[in-house]
Design an enzyme around this catalytic site. Sequence first.
Site, PDB file in Angstrom:
ATOM      1  N   GLN A   1      28.887  40.433  45.713  1.00  0.00           N
ATOM      2  CA  GLN A   1      29.478  41.556  46.445  1.00  0.00           C
ATOM      3  C   GLN A   1      28.587  42.794  46.481  1.00  0.00           C
ATOM      4  O   GLN A   1      28.797  43.675  47.314  1.00  0.00           O
ATOM      5  CB  GLN A   1      30.842  41.900  45.838  1.00  0.00           C
ATOM      6  CG  GLN A   1      31.855  40.776  46.039  1.00  0.00           C
ATOM      7  CD  GLN A   1      33.204  41.072  45.410  1.00  0.00           C
ATOM      8  OE1 GLN A   1      33.440  40.735  44.258  1.00  0.00           O
ATOM      9  NE2 GLN A   1      34.091  41.706  46.146  1.00  0.00           N
TER      10      GLN A   1
ATOM     11  N   ASN B   1      35.381  33.851  36.680  1.00  0.00           N
ATOM     12  CA  ASN B   1      36.277  34.860  37.224  1.00  0.00           C
ATOM     13  C   ASN B   1      37.367  34.194  38.054  1.00  0.00           C
ATOM     14  O   ASN B   1      37.072  33.392  38.948  1.00  0.00           O
ATOM     15  CB  ASN B   1      35.495  35.808  38.138  1.00  0.00           C
ATOM     16  CG  ASN B   1      36.398  36.840  38.792  1.00  0.00           C
ATOM     17  OD1 ASN B   1      36.858  37.768  38.135  1.00  0.00           O
ATOM     18  ND2 ASN B   1      36.683  36.665  40.080  1.00  0.00           N
ATOM     19  N   GLU B   2      38.595  34.535  37.756  1.00  0.00           N
ATOM     20  CA  GLU B   2      39.756  34.101  38.543  1.00  0.00           C
ATOM     21  C   GLU B   2      39.683  32.653  39.001  1.00  0.00           C
ATOM     22  O   GLU B   2      39.641  32.371  40.213  1.00  0.00           O
ATOM     23  CB  GLU B   2      39.944  35.023  39.755  1.00  0.00           C
ATOM     24  CG  GLU B   2      40.286  36.443  39.372  1.00  0.00           C
ATOM     25  CD  GLU B   2      40.711  37.313  40.563  1.00  0.00           C
ATOM     26  OE1 GLU B   2      40.542  36.888  41.714  1.00  0.00           O
ATOM     27  OE2 GLU B   2      41.220  38.422  40.313  1.00  0.00           O
TER      28      GLU B   2
ATOM     29  N   HIS C   1      31.328  34.038  39.324  1.00  0.00           N
ATOM     30  CA  HIS C   1      32.297  34.877  40.052  1.00  0.00           C
ATOM     31  C   HIS C   1      32.384  34.362  41.494  1.00  0.00           C
ATOM     32  O   HIS C   1      31.708  34.865  42.387  1.00  0.00           O
ATOM     33  CB  HIS C   1      31.873  36.339  40.007  1.00  0.00           C
ATOM     34  CG  HIS C   1      32.968  37.297  40.401  1.00  0.00           C
ATOM     35  ND1 HIS C   1      33.342  38.361  39.616  1.00  0.00           N
ATOM     36  CD2 HIS C   1      33.770  37.358  41.493  1.00  0.00           C
ATOM     37  CE1 HIS C   1      34.332  39.040  40.211  1.00  0.00           C
ATOM     38  NE2 HIS C   1      34.607  38.439  41.356  1.00  0.00           N
TER      39      HIS C   1
END
Length: 403
Positions: free
Chosen positions: A18, A153-154, A110
């Site tokens: 990101q 992540n998640e 991620h």
Amino acid sequence: MSTFPTGFLWGASTAPHQIEGGNLNSDFWANEARMPGMERSGDACDSYHRYREDMRLLADHGYNAYRFGIEWARIEPEPGMVSRAELAHYRRMIDTALELGLAPVVTLHHFTNPRWFAEAGGWLAPEAIDRFRSYVDTVVPVLDGVEWVVTMNEPNMLAMMTGLAVKMQQAAEAGAEWQSPTVDEGPRPPLPAPDVEIGRRFVEAHHAVRDLVRERTGAKVGWSVANRAFEARPGCEEKKRELEYIWEDLYLEAARGDDFVGVQSYSAQWVNEDGIEPYPPHPDNTLVGTAFRPDAIGIAARHTAEVTGLPVLVTENGIATADDARRIAYTEGALKALGEAAADGVDVRGYLHWSLLDNYEWGHWGPTFGLVAVDRETFVRTPKPSLAWLGGIAKTNGASLTD
Ligand code: FCB
């Protein structure tokens, strides 16, 4: 208000894809090129080169932690081909954080995978777990001095995205547009439930690397789970538990035996007998269509602690808004809710705001979550008032939050 323990981490979070820019060898980059309606990440925030400046913004404003990730697609651009230069790059990032007095909280995965990994069957391929373990094995030598490691992540959102990607591909072929997995807007179709089969694979992946990281680094190891802070309408508790299992508890139960668990929450959502209620349209809704619910992080922290029995670290919480005063109001509410959970006995170790920078929100540049604005052409960083505001709270360890 002084409900936060000594040594509490105050920071902000980011993810490599990101903010870094030019993540050429990742599957997400490849998808951006072919999905209609998807904006490109391009140079992103060029944080690959400007990470020192980014970390300095935090350090100079009173924070003591920074969460960032290592990008697998850079470390291993082709199967078995390890980039020593990229390993050294992430080591420099860790050194920079330590030098600036920021505790690095490092994420190993991620959302993004190397493109070759996705093309070779992704997470459902028989070799997937071995491939991930081998990547983590390559990375652990550079993690010296890191106290907090998030393996994935998640995984719950990723299980949803992986299923969604297949659907989106089919939809694209039929002429539909990309729906960002983190953008759950009213008029769009609701997000599908995470795929349990893929979810179990992530549990396997997490367990496959947990001890390896622990033994070779001495870091606290956990993973971070997205929490939708479900609330049951009267008589719908059973439905809520059922959905909670699919969305969260499968992943939270798998965290038992970890050293901590990352809590990530942005909004709360009602459950009725038919399932999850869409967020009703409201002028206070965020830029990603979610309800303005600063209390969500309190609900999430309590639920996470109850299911796992572990210390919790807020690894993400924030709001997509173009109005920074709303960001401050949201964060103030969130910290109060978190402080109340801590006062009630939840072992909360830190608060890492999502996000440090306005960044690439998985297919869209519109939703701005940053404490700092970034000019997409010059990459000039402009702190918003919220950066100093939250830093001020950090300096007093929460004591300056008004009751
Ligand atoms: C989370 C993701 C993070 C960011 C925020 C808004 O689901 O982990 O990368 O997209 O949402």
